[in-house]
Scaffold this motif. Sequence first.
Motif, PDB file in Angstrom:
ATOM      1  N   VAL A 113       1.165  -0.947   0.190  1.00 22.07           N
ATOM      2  CA  VAL A 113       0.160   0.078   0.494  1.00 22.07           C
ATOM      3  C   VAL A 113       1.155   1.643   0.126  1.00 22.07           C
ATOM      4  CG1 VAL A 113      -1.763  -0.855   1.080  1.00 22.07           C
ATOM      5  CG2 VAL A 113      -0.164  -0.231   2.596  1.00 22.07           C
ATOM      6  N   GLU A 114       0.244   2.548  -0.097  1.00 16.21           N
ATOM      7  CA  GLU A 114       0.851   3.547  -0.352  1.00 16.21           C
ATOM      8  C   GLU A 114       1.581   4.023   0.768  1.00 16.21           C
ATOM      9  OE1 GLU A 114       0.622   6.159  -3.943  1.00 16.21           O
ATOM     10  OE2 GLU A 114       0.551   8.109  -1.789  1.00 16.21           O
ATOM     11  N   MET A 115       0.546   3.735   1.921  1.00 19.48           N
ATOM     12  CA  MET A 115       0.153   4.532   3.286  1.00 19.48           C
ATOM     13  C   MET A 115       1.326   4.045   3.966  1.00 19.48           C
ATOM     14  SD  MET A 115      -2.615   5.050   6.093  1.00 19.48           S
ATOM     15  CE  MET A 115      -1.825   3.469   6.963  1.00 19.48           C
ATOM     16  N   ILE A 116       1.771   4.579   5.025  1.00 18.13           N
ATOM     17  CA  ILE A 116       2.799   3.582   5.917  1.00 18.13           C
ATOM     18  C   ILE A 116       2.438   3.089   6.645  1.00 18.13           C
ATOM     19  CG2 ILE A 116       5.392   4.960   7.298  1.00 18.13           C
ATOM     20  CD1 ILE A 116       4.900   6.911   5.012  1.00 18.13           C
ATOM     21  N   ILE A 117       2.262   2.083   7.149  1.00 19.00           N
ATOM     22  CA  ILE A 117       2.008   1.376   8.408  1.00 19.00           C
ATOM     23  C   ILE A 117       2.499   0.837   9.188  1.00 19.00           C
ATOM     24  CG2 ILE A 117       1.030  -1.253   8.961  1.00 19.00           C
ATOM     25  CD1 ILE A 117      -0.185  -1.016   5.980  1.00 19.00           C
ATOM     26  N   ILE A 118       2.945   1.357  10.983  1.00 18.77           N
ATOM     27  CA  ILE A 118       4.092   1.324  12.134  1.00 18.77           C
ATOM     28  C   ILE A 118       2.922   0.911  12.646  1.00 18.77           C
ATOM     29  CG2 ILE A 118       4.564   2.798  13.740  1.00 18.77           C
ATOM     30  CD1 ILE A 118       4.696   5.613  12.420  1.00 18.77           C
ATOM     31  N   GLY A 119       3.505  -0.207  12.502  1.00 17.45           N
ATOM     32  CA  GLY A 119       2.970  -2.441  13.818  1.00 17.45           C
ATOM     33  C   GLY A 119       2.449  -1.134  14.922  1.00 17.45           C
ATOM     34  N   GLU A 120       1.949  -1.220  15.481  1.00 18.34           N
ATOM     35  CA  GLU A 120       1.650  -1.634  17.241  1.00 18.34           C
ATOM     36  C   GLU A 120       1.747  -2.312  18.453  1.00 18.34           C
ATOM     37  OE1 GLU A 120      -1.931   0.151  17.568  1.00 18.34           O
ATOM     38  OE2 GLU A 120      -3.110  -1.389  17.894  1.00 18.34           O
ATOM     39  N   ARG A 121       1.642  -3.840  18.024  1.00 14.15           N
ATOM     40  CA  ARG A 121       1.657  -4.851  18.369  1.00 14.15           C
ATOM     41  C   ARG A 121       3.328  -4.698  20.001  1.00 14.15           C
ATOM     42  NH1 ARG A 121      -2.522  -8.472  17.357  1.00 14.15           N
ATOM     43  NH2 ARG A 121      -0.968 -10.182  18.833  1.00 14.15           N
ATOM     44  N   ILE A 122       3.382  -4.168  19.503  1.00 17.14           N
ATOM     45  CA  ILE A 122       5.037  -4.554  20.245  1.00 17.14           C
ATOM     46  C   ILE A 122       5.199  -3.424  21.802  1.00 17.14           C
ATOM     47  CG2 ILE A 122       7.561  -5.179  21.181  1.00 17.14           C
ATOM     48  CD1 ILE A 122       7.699  -6.589  18.526  1.00 17.14           C
ATOM     49  N   ASN A 123       3.587  -3.660  22.248  1.00 12.29           N
ATOM     50  CA  ASN A 123       3.482  -2.529  23.194  1.00 12.29           C
ATOM     51  C   ASN A 123       2.828  -3.274  24.849  1.00 12.29           C
ATOM     52  OD1 ASN A 123       1.854  -0.636  24.955  1.00 12.29           O
ATOM     53  ND2 ASN A 123       1.837   0.537  22.970  1.00 12.29           N
ATOM     54  N   ALA A 124       4.109  -2.051  25.928  1.00  7.85           N
ATOM     55  CA  ALA A 124       3.652  -3.147  26.915  1.00  7.85           C
ATOM     56  C   ALA A 124       2.629  -3.547  27.650  1.00  7.85           C
ATOM     57  CB  ALA A 124       4.992  -2.466  27.684  1.00  7.85           C
ATOM     58  N   THR A 125       1.582  -2.601  27.325  1.00  2.00           N
ATOM     59  CA  THR A 125       0.661  -2.461  27.785  1.00  2.00           C
ATOM     60  C   THR A 125      -0.253  -3.440  27.330  1.00  2.00           C
ATOM     61  OG1 THR A 125      -0.291  -0.973  26.151  1.00  2.00           O
ATOM     62  CG2 THR A 125       0.672   0.291  27.535  1.00  2.00           C
ATOM     63  N   ARG A 126       0.635  -4.094  25.850  1.00  2.00           N
ATOM     64  CA  ARG A 126      -0.432  -5.836  25.864  1.00  2.00           C
ATOM     65  C   ARG A 126      -0.306  -6.504  26.744  1.00  2.00           C
ATOM     66  NH1 ARG A 126       0.205  -7.372  20.655  1.00  2.00           N
ATOM     67  NH2 ARG A 126      -1.364  -8.486  21.045  1.00  2.00           N
ATOM     68  N   LYS A 127      -1.184  -7.228  27.679  1.00  2.00           N
ATOM     69  CA  LYS A 127      -0.542  -8.045  28.333  1.00  2.00           C
ATOM     70  C   LYS A 127       0.755  -8.940  28.757  1.00  2.00           C
ATOM     71  CE  LYS A 127      -3.862  -8.713  32.447  1.00  2.00           C
ATOM     72  NZ  LYS A 127      -5.319  -8.550  32.338  1.00  2.00           N
ATOM     73  N   ASN A 128      -0.110  -9.609  26.978  1.00  2.98           N
ATOM     74  CA  ASN A 128       1.056 -10.730  26.140  1.00  2.98           C
ATOM     75  C   ASN A 128       2.733  -9.872  26.547  1.00  2.98           C
ATOM     76  OD1 ASN A 128      -0.641 -12.187  26.984  1.00  2.98           O
ATOM     77  ND2 ASN A 128      -1.470 -12.723  24.766  1.00  2.98           N
ATOM     78  N   VAL A 129       2.212  -9.387  25.652  1.00  3.90           N
ATOM     79  CA  VAL A 129       3.446  -8.488  25.673  1.00  3.90           C
ATOM     80  C   VAL A 129       4.150  -7.827  26.460  1.00  3.90           C
ATOM     81  CG1 VAL A 129       4.502  -6.828  24.093  1.00  3.90           C
ATOM     82  CG2 VAL A 129       3.140  -8.113  22.851  1.00  3.90           C
ATOM     83  N   GLY A 130       3.684  -7.345  27.175  1.00  3.83           N
ATOM     84  CA  GLY A 130       3.972  -6.792  28.457  1.00  3.83           C
ATOM     85  C   GLY A 130       5.221  -8.379  29.878  1.00  3.83           C
ATOM     86  N   LYS A 131       3.704  -9.276  29.355  1.00  5.85           N
ATOM     87  CA  LYS A 131       4.987 -10.343  29.913  1.00  5.85           C
ATOM     88  C   LYS A 131       6.205 -10.929  29.899  1.00  5.85           C
ATOM     89  CE  LYS A 131       3.196 -15.093  31.725  1.00  5.85           C
ATOM     90  NZ  LYS A 131       2.899 -15.805  30.604  1.00  5.85           N
ATOM     91  N   ALA A 132       6.038 -10.878  28.443  1.00  8.15           N
ATOM     92  CA  ALA A 132       7.175 -11.439  27.676  1.00  8.15           C
ATOM     93  C   ALA A 132       8.267 -10.111  28.162  1.00  8.15           C
ATOM     94  CB  ALA A 132       7.121 -11.559  26.586  1.00  8.15           C
ATOM     95  N   ILE A 133       7.937  -8.943  27.646  1.00 11.63           N
ATOM     96  CA  ILE A 133       9.421  -8.312  28.161  1.00 11.63           C
ATOM     97  C   ILE A 133       9.373  -8.672  29.560  1.00 11.63           C
ATOM     98  CG2 ILE A 133       9.851  -5.936  28.845  1.00 11.63           C
ATOM     99  CD1 ILE A 133       7.815  -5.396  26.463  1.00 11.63           C
ATOM    100  N   ALA A 134       8.708  -8.864  30.399  1.00 12.80           N
ATOM    101  CA  ALA A 134       9.194  -9.273  32.233  1.00 12.80           C
ATOM    102  C   ALA A 134      10.033 -10.306  31.901  1.00 12.80           C
ATOM    103  CB  ALA A 134       8.352  -9.284  32.835  1.00 12.80           C
ATOM    104  N   GLU A 135       9.926 -11.633  31.214  1.00 10.02           N
ATOM    105  CA  GLU A 135      10.469 -12.809  31.390  1.00 10.02           C
ATOM    106  C   GLU A 135      11.483 -13.062  29.952  1.00 10.02           C
ATOM    107  OE1 GLU A 135       7.551 -15.154  30.850  1.00 10.02           O
ATOM    108  OE2 GLU A 135       6.482 -15.108  32.640  1.00 10.02           O
ATOM    109  N   LYS A 136      12.178 -11.758  29.228  1.00  7.69           N
ATOM    110  CA  LYS A 136      12.304 -11.711  28.466  1.00  7.69           C
ATOM    111  C   LYS A 136      12.268 -12.796  27.200  1.00  7.69           C
ATOM    112  CE  LYS A 136      15.846  -8.348  29.702  1.00  7.69           C
ATOM    113  NZ  LYS A 136      14.708  -7.949  30.724  1.00  7.69           N
ATOM    114  N   ASN A 137      11.151 -13.092  26.870  1.00 11.20           N
ATOM    115  CA  ASN A 137      11.216 -14.395  26.011  1.00 11.20           C
ATOM    116  C   ASN A 137      11.056 -13.533  24.392  1.00 11.20           C
ATOM    117  OD1 ASN A 137       9.128 -16.204  24.296  1.00 11.20           O
ATOM    118  ND2 ASN A 137       8.011 -16.534  25.570  1.00 11.20           N
ATOM    119  N   ALA A 138      12.369 -13.955  24.005  1.00 10.56           N
ATOM    120  CA  ALA A 138      12.519 -13.670  23.316  1.00 10.56           C
ATOM    121  C   ALA A 138      11.772 -13.754  21.632  1.00 10.56           C
ATOM    122  CB  ALA A 138      14.362 -13.397  22.498  1.00 10.56           C
TER     123      ALA A 138
END
Length: 273
Positions: A5-30
């Motif tokens: 697409v022409e529009m520039i997409i910035i993917g938002e999913r790696i955000n600590a406010t998302r529960k699973n991501v917050g957990k993965a960060i805390a546990e260093k789940n690469a």
Amino acid sequence: LKQEVEMIIIGERINATRKNVGKAIAEKNAEFIRKECSNQIKNGAHYIDLNAGLGRGQAQEKEDLLWLVNTVQETGEIPLCLDSSDPQVIEGAIKQCKSEDKMINSISGEKERIEGILPIIEKYPECKIIALTMDDSGIPAEAGKRVDIAEKLISLLREKEVKDENIFVDFLAQPVGTGSDNGIISLETLKKIKQQFPKVKTTCGLSNISFGLPERETINKYFLALSIGYGMDSAIVDPTVYGIREAIFAAEALIGKDEFCMNYIKNFRENVK
Ligand code: THG
């Protein structure tokens, strides 16, 4: 590979406010984080937003954002969008970004933020930067005042040799469920920015618009299409949600940004969902 697409997409999913991501960060789940990254790229993300704000203080956020940067880059050079309200957190992570193509998220009209970010921008003048249209008094309710803040930030960034096309003004989508004018105020801001600064890019965190409403994705994707109609160049979205890229393809075809609708046609012919 999917159609671009022409529009520039910035993917938002790696955000600590998302529960699973917050957990993965805390546990260093690469592995979990890398999968979130590759999945968004597969779905058309041009930049990967990284937000490590777990609310455990500056030192922790600094360490965590650095870890996120290093973790996603193990699979290659990826254009990253460093998302923190703390300039020191951004400064610590930007050094580790391998790709020339990177983005700071964000500067705003807030005094401390300006003072913290400008020295970083001086060192990385080629870096893209998101400029929030808010200041120490908060988010103005009037489009004109948001444009005034954008104008001030654009002039500060131009002084630091940042090119207009590397500035992404965030016109700040606010929940339409808590104020029925919120959608139109955002669109008005977007329109004025594009009129006054045609080379400057625009963006927003799309999902703010639907906060508190049922079936949020319906609101999100129609606001996305409307915003593209008003000239929006980029958005912070979850590209893995069905309907998001489809809305972009449709909107771009409808406003003449897709010659002979070729992108639209190719996407829906070639892709198996
Ligand atoms: N402008 C700019 N940057 C931003 C925002 C913006 N960065 C953060 C945010 N807003 C955009 N990113 C996200 C990331 C994840 C989610 C929403 C926005 C998300 N939210 C869940 C929800 O709303 O349902 C709640 C979290 C959960 O899963 O529990 O997933 O506006 N420049």
